[in-house]
Scaffold this active site. Structure first.
Site, PDB file in Angstrom:
ATOM      1  N   TRP A  87      82.548  75.731 130.541  1.00 30.76           N
ATOM      2  CA  TRP A  87      81.903  76.991 130.192  1.00 30.76           C
ATOM      3  C   TRP A  87      82.880  78.169 130.220  1.00 30.76           C
ATOM      4  CZ3 TRP A  87      80.296  73.558 133.896  1.00 30.76           C
ATOM      5  CH2 TRP A  87      80.727  73.803 135.208  1.00 30.76           C
ATOM      6  N   GLU A 111      75.414  79.183 134.207  1.00 31.39           N
ATOM      7  CA  GLU A 111      75.069  79.898 135.433  1.00 31.39           C
ATOM      8  C   GLU A 111      73.773  79.376 136.044  1.00 31.39           C
ATOM      9  OE1 GLU A 111      76.827  81.681 137.238  1.00 31.39           O
ATOM     10  OE2 GLU A 111      78.493  81.908 135.849  1.00 31.39           O
ATOM     11  N   THR A 148      74.142  74.265 142.927  1.00 30.23           N
ATOM     12  CA  THR A 148      74.544  72.945 142.442  1.00 30.23           C
ATOM     13  C   THR A 148      76.057  72.891 142.263  1.00 30.23           C
ATOM     14  OG1 THR A 148      72.445  72.872 141.243  1.00 30.23           O
ATOM     15  CG2 THR A 148      74.067  71.196 140.686  1.00 30.23           C
ATOM     16  N   LEU A 152      69.146  66.639 137.957  1.00 30.27           N
ATOM     17  CA  LEU A 152      69.882  67.847 138.362  1.00 30.27           C
ATOM     18  C   LEU A 152      69.171  68.611 139.477  1.00 30.27           C
ATOM     19  CD1 LEU A 152      72.513  69.202 137.644  1.00 30.27           C
ATOM     20  CD2 LEU A 152      71.352  70.499 135.867  1.00 30.27           C
ATOM     21  N   GLY A 153      67.845  68.373 139.608  1.00 29.77           N
ATOM     22  CA  GLY A 153      67.118  69.025 140.688  1.00 29.77           C
ATOM     23  C   GLY A 153      66.649  70.430 140.358  1.00 29.77           C
ATOM     24  N   TYR A 190      71.896  87.774 140.928  1.00 27.84           N
ATOM     25  CA  TYR A 190      73.205  87.150 140.757  1.00 27.84           C
ATOM     26  C   TYR A 190      73.468  86.765 139.299  1.00 27.84           C
ATOM     27  CZ  TYR A 190      76.612  83.633 139.963  1.00 27.84           C
ATOM     28  OH  TYR A 190      77.644  82.956 139.382  1.00 27.84           O
ATOM     29  N   ASP A 198      77.249  85.732 144.839  1.00 24.37           N
ATOM     30  CA  ASP A 198      76.702  84.390 145.083  1.00 24.37           C
ATOM     31  C   ASP A 198      77.080  83.964 146.498  1.00 24.37           C
ATOM     32  OD1 ASP A 198      79.435  83.957 144.776  1.00 24.37           O
ATOM     33  OD2 ASP A 198      79.080  81.894 144.170  1.00 24.37           O
ATOM     34  N   CYS A 226      93.406  79.322 155.528  1.00 23.84           N
ATOM     35  CA  CYS A 226      93.895  80.705 155.513  1.00 23.84           C
ATOM     36  C   CYS A 226      95.388  80.791 155.178  1.00 23.84           C
ATOM     37  CB  CYS A 226      93.616  81.376 156.854  1.00 23.84           C
ATOM     38  SG  CYS A 226      91.858  81.489 157.239  1.00 23.84           S
ATOM     39  N   SER A 240      64.857  69.001 150.275  1.00 22.32           N
ATOM     40  CA  SER A 240      65.449  70.125 150.980  1.00 22.32           C
ATOM     41  C   SER A 240      64.749  70.403 152.308  1.00 22.32           C
ATOM     42  CB  SER A 240      65.384  71.394 150.126  1.00 22.32           C
ATOM     43  OG  SER A 240      66.204  71.259 148.993  1.00 22.32           O
TER      44      SER A 240
END
Length: 351
Positions: free
Chosen positions: A21, A34, A40, A77-78, A117, A135, A196, A302
């Site tokens: 994308w 998006e 996901t 995909l849920g 978002y 996000d 880091c 979930s």
DNA sequence: TACTCGTGGGA
DNA sequence: TTCCCAAGAGT
């Protein structure tokens, strides 16, 4: 431009990932990506995105499709309301926006499935507008950079993080800035054990200076997940099997399933079989005689877990539900199903 | 505000 | 095995 934005963009210039994308600025493609990426993983989305764009290359093609086919391409995909909302929004875009996505965050947010978002992401990435797109990655990165101690899911935390995201947004470069923060969060500033030493922002990071990286962001502790027992009926007749379409709202909305019921806690197959008989009568208006057990398996959603027992059943009387349909066993792939029912479908296919 | 809504990978 | 959690949105 702030030091943070300058360091971030310099890093992103040669570290950005190449993703399907990102090879276009077609607002529709950005939109689809998006929505698919909501909650996901990138690796999971890639094959779905490519298949989707081949089948529905434009808003018009999507708007013209049936919900059944839309759900079929989304299967696995849920979070299926995303697919139904995308489908509905495509029809709104055709009717009210001449088939083109509006280049305006408020107009975008008015479309089903597009929240704060996603509106910011489309506005910045597809239209080049100076809009933040906060996000989960950005929340984590910003909470660490600026040592945000408020819970990120609280109203105060949200306000603070959105304003930080906007303050540091370099004018004219929102697309790069937003995606850079997301890439940084995905690859370096990870939830656990952030790297880091490889971070381009460590010198301006408050959490790094204080050594509190892993304590941020602050999230609400999770409660316990309940565990339910379900029993599913496999009713067959002349090589076909009885399926029921779930209501369009709620869990696995619009998908097909083997008629089943949530039972009280049970200890064994025999007890589940008796409970299933009663539950199908009240739930689907089906009279059945419960036969052999086909087995059981567990599955985690979930917010709860299930153990599913599947039984071969004989149909004694049918209900009046219009959502019931006989399907050829070999054609079950044409029916979008959740993971659990697809598991049972494999048992049926295998005899 | 708090809850619901899927799935699969990794620690 | 169990737990966390990943480019959130809707109610």
């Amino acid at each position: 431009m702030t030091d943070m934005a300058r360091l971030l963009l310099a890093w992103y210039r040669h570290r950005k990932r190449t993703l399907p994308w990102r090879s276009t600025r077609d607002p529709y493609a950005v939109w689809v990506a998006e929505v698919m990426l909501q909650q996901t993983r990138v690796e999971t989305v890639i094959p779905y995105f490519e298949h989707w764009m081949r089948r529905f290359p434009t808003v018009e093609a999507l708007a013209a499709a049936s919900e059944q086919e839309v759900l079929s391409l989304w299967e696995g995909l849920g979070y299926y309301s995303r697919a139904r909302n995308l489908h509905r929004a495509a029809r709104v875009v055709m009717e009210r926006h001449g088939g083109k996505l509006p280049a305006d965050v408020d107009a975008l947010r008015a479309l089903p499935g597009i929240g704060r978002y996603t509106a910011g992401a489309i506005a910045s990435i597809a239209f080049g507008l100076d809009e933040p797109a906060l996000d989960g990655n950005q929340k984590r990165v910003l909470a660490r950079l600026f040592d945000v101690r408020q819970r990120v899911d609280s109203a105060e935390g949200e306000r603070l993080l959105w304003s930080l995201a906007r303050e540091h947004l370099p004018p004219g470069k929102a697309a790069e800035y937003n995606q850079a923060l997301m890439d940084l969060g995905a690859s370096i500033c990870t939830p656990r054990r952030p790297d880091c030493t490889a971070c381009p922002l460590r010198e301006v990071c408050r959490a790094h200076a204080l050594g509190v990286q892993e304590a941020l962001p602050v999230k609400k502790p999770k409660g316990e997940t309940p565990h339910y027992v379900h029993a599913a009926a496999v009713v067959m007749r002349e090589g076909r099997v009885l399926l029921a379409r779930r209501p369009s709202q709620g869990l696995l909305g619009g998908l097909w399933e083997f008629p089943n019921a949530r039972l009280a806690q049970v200890k064994d197959d025999a007890e589940a079989a008796r409970a299933l008989e009663d539950a199908l009568e009240t739930g689907y208006g089906l009279g059945v005689r419960v036969g052999a057990s086909l087995g059981s398996f567990r599955h985690a959603y979930s917010h709860f877990r299930v153990t599913v027992y599947a039984f071969r059943c004989a149909l004694l009387s049918t209900g009046e539900r219009t959502s019931l349909e006989w399907a050829a066993v070999g054609a079950l792939d044409g029916y979008p199903m959740g993971r659990v029912d697809r598991q049972i479908a494999r048992w049926v296919d295998g005899g």
